[in-house]
Design a protein around this motif. Sequence first.
Motif, mmCIF file in Angstrom:
data_model
loop_
_atom_site.group_PDB
_atom_site.id
_atom_site.type_symbol
_atom_site.label_atom_id
_atom_site.label_comp_id
_atom_site.label_asym_id
_atom_site.label_seq_id
_atom_site.Cartn_x
_atom_site.Cartn_y
_atom_site.Cartn_z
ATOM 1 N N HIS A 57 0.842 -1.197 0.000
ATOM 2 C CA HIS A 57 0.000 0.000 0.000
ATOM 3 C C HIS A 57 0.876 1.246 0.000
ATOM 4 N N ILE A 58 0.294 2.325 -0.448
ATOM 5 C CA ILE A 58 0.785 3.664 -0.149
ATOM 6 C C ILE A 58 -0.355 4.290 0.642
ATOM 7 N N VAL A 59 -0.068 4.694 1.878
ATOM 8 C CA VAL A 59 -1.107 5.194 2.773
ATOM 9 C C VAL A 59 -0.764 6.622 3.171
ATOM 10 N N TYR A 60 -1.689 7.548 2.913
ATOM 11 C CA TYR A 60 -1.540 8.947 3.299
ATOM 12 C C TYR A 60 -2.580 9.249 4.373
ATOM 13 N N CYS A 61 -2.129 9.751 5.509
ATOM 14 C CA CYS A 61 -3.021 10.094 6.606
ATOM 15 C C CYS A 61 -3.542 11.515 6.406
ATOM 16 N N ILE A 62 -4.837 11.629 6.173
ATOM 17 C CA ILE A 62 -5.480 12.926 5.951
ATOM 18 C C ILE A 62 -5.737 13.627 7.276
ATOM 19 N N GLU A 63 -6.306 12.871 8.224
ATOM 20 C CA GLU A 63 -6.549 13.445 9.556
ATOM 21 C C GLU A 63 -6.622 12.327 10.579
ATOM 22 N N GLY A 64 -6.269 12.652 11.806
ATOM 23 C CA GLY A 64 -6.277 11.671 12.878
ATOM 24 C C GLY A 64 -4.944 10.973 13.005
ATOM 25 N N GLU A 65 -4.978 9.792 13.594
ATOM 26 C CA GLU A 65 -3.738 9.056 13.874
ATOM 27 C C GLU A 65 -4.041 7.567 13.947
ATOM 28 N N MET A 66 -3.077 6.765 13.524
ATOM 29 C CA MET A 66 -3.201 5.316 13.653
ATOM 30 C C MET A 66 -1.833 4.717 13.916
ATOM 31 N N ILE A 67 -1.845 3.499 14.391
ATOM 32 C CA ILE A 67 -0.614 2.752 14.619
ATOM 33 C C ILE A 67 -0.610 1.573 13.670
ATOM 34 N N SER A 68 0.498 1.393 12.963
ATOM 35 C CA SER A 68 0.699 0.203 12.139
ATOM 36 C C SER A 68 1.649 -0.707 12.897
ATOM 37 N N GLU A 69 1.176 -1.914 13.154
ATOM 38 C CA GLU A 69 1.983 -2.906 13.849
ATOM 39 C C GLU A 69 2.491 -3.903 12.818
ATOM 40 N N LEU A 70 3.784 -4.184 12.833
ATOM 41 C CA LEU A 70 4.350 -5.189 11.934
ATOM 42 C C LEU A 70 4.396 -6.528 12.653
ATOM 43 N N ALA A 71 4.401 -7.607 11.894
ATOM 44 C CA ALA A 71 4.409 -8.953 12.466
ATOM 45 C C ALA A 71 5.650 -9.203 13.320
ATOM 46 N N ASP A 72 6.729 -8.458 13.058
ATOM 47 C CA ASP A 72 7.948 -8.631 13.856
ATOM 48 C C ASP A 72 7.905 -7.867 15.181
ATOM 49 N N GLY A 73 6.766 -7.207 15.472
ATOM 50 C CA GLY A 73 6.591 -6.524 16.746
ATOM 51 C C GLY A 73 6.821 -5.025 16.717
ATOM 52 N N ARG A 74 7.442 -4.504 15.663
ATOM 53 C CA ARG A 74 7.656 -3.056 15.584
ATOM 54 C C ARG A 74 6.328 -2.346 15.341
ATOM 55 N N THR A 75 6.224 -1.108 15.851
ATOM 56 C CA THR A 75 5.039 -0.290 15.620
ATOM 57 C C THR A 75 5.465 1.076 15.096
ATOM 58 N N PHE A 76 4.595 1.640 14.267
ATOM 59 C CA PHE A 76 4.837 2.949 13.677
ATOM 60 C C PHE A 76 3.563 3.765 13.774
ATOM 61 N N THR A 77 3.688 5.005 14.224
ATOM 62 C CA THR A 77 2.545 5.901 14.325
ATOM 63 C C THR A 77 2.474 6.751 13.069
ATOM 64 N N LEU A 78 1.304 6.790 12.469
ATOM 65 C CA LEU A 78 1.055 7.597 11.282
ATOM 66 C C LEU A 78 0.048 8.674 11.678
ATOM 67 N N SER A 79 0.437 9.931 11.522
ATOM 68 C CA SER A 79 -0.468 11.027 11.866
ATOM 69 C C SER A 79 -0.649 11.936 10.662
ATOM 70 N N SER A 80 -1.545 12.878 10.795
ATOM 71 C CA SER A 80 -1.930 13.767 9.711
ATOM 72 C C SER A 80 -0.714 14.302 8.951
ATOM 73 N N GLY A 81 -0.750 14.149 7.617
ATOM 74 C CA GLY A 81 0.324 14.633 6.758
ATOM 75 C C GLY A 81 1.428 13.625 6.495
ATOM 76 N N MET A 82 1.366 12.453 7.130
ATOM 77 C CA MET A 82 2.406 11.427 6.958
ATOM 78 C C MET A 82 1.936 10.337 5.991
ATOM 79 N N THR A 83 2.903 9.596 5.446
ATOM 80 C CA THR A 83 2.609 8.426 4.620
ATOM 81 C C THR A 83 3.416 7.236 5.101
ATOM 82 N N TYR A 84 2.969 6.062 4.688
ATOM 83 C CA TYR A 84 3.852 4.894 4.704
ATOM 84 C C TYR A 84 3.695 4.187 3.379
ATOM 85 N N GLN A 85 4.730 3.470 2.991
ATOM 86 C CA GLN A 85 4.788 2.751 1.736
ATOM 87 C C GLN A 85 5.323 1.353 2.019
ATOM 88 N N VAL A 86 4.751 0.349 1.376
ATOM 89 C CA VAL A 86 5.253 -1.017 1.515
ATOM 90 C C VAL A 86 4.816 -1.804 0.277
#
Length: 126
Positions: A57-86
């Motif tokens: 996915h390419i995920v763009y956070c428009i508003e609010g906040e979420m946590i993406s948890e990876l299967a290896d246990g790491r977590t990443f916070t995505l908040s307004s104005g941020m993206t993640y790509q995988v």
Amino acid sequence: MQSILFQTTDWAAVPVTEHRGEQGTARWRTRQFDGLRIRLVEYSAGYKADHWCKAGHIVYCIEGEMISELADGRTFTLSSGMTYQVSDNVSMHRSYSEKGVKLLIIDGDFLNTKKETERILNPWRI
């Protein structure tokens, strides 16, 4: 993938589908093209995905906040104005949002690294 002619999307006019999570609900407005999916997604407060996702996915956070948890246990916070790509099949992940979040999510064949590798190694087969 076929060409997409210039067009606009009035997201308010795109029908909503609801998807229950382990907790909460995800509301999707989806535009589907050949090999490409674009979604406007809203997770309710307390949303937690009911599965581990291996899709890219390419995920763009428009508003609010979420946590993406990876299967290896790491977590990443995505908040307004941020993206993640995988890319597909690279990092299994799942989402959680305490207060709710609004996202633009783009995915499709271009994130499938196996297909891209095959295209590069065997261009005459595609």
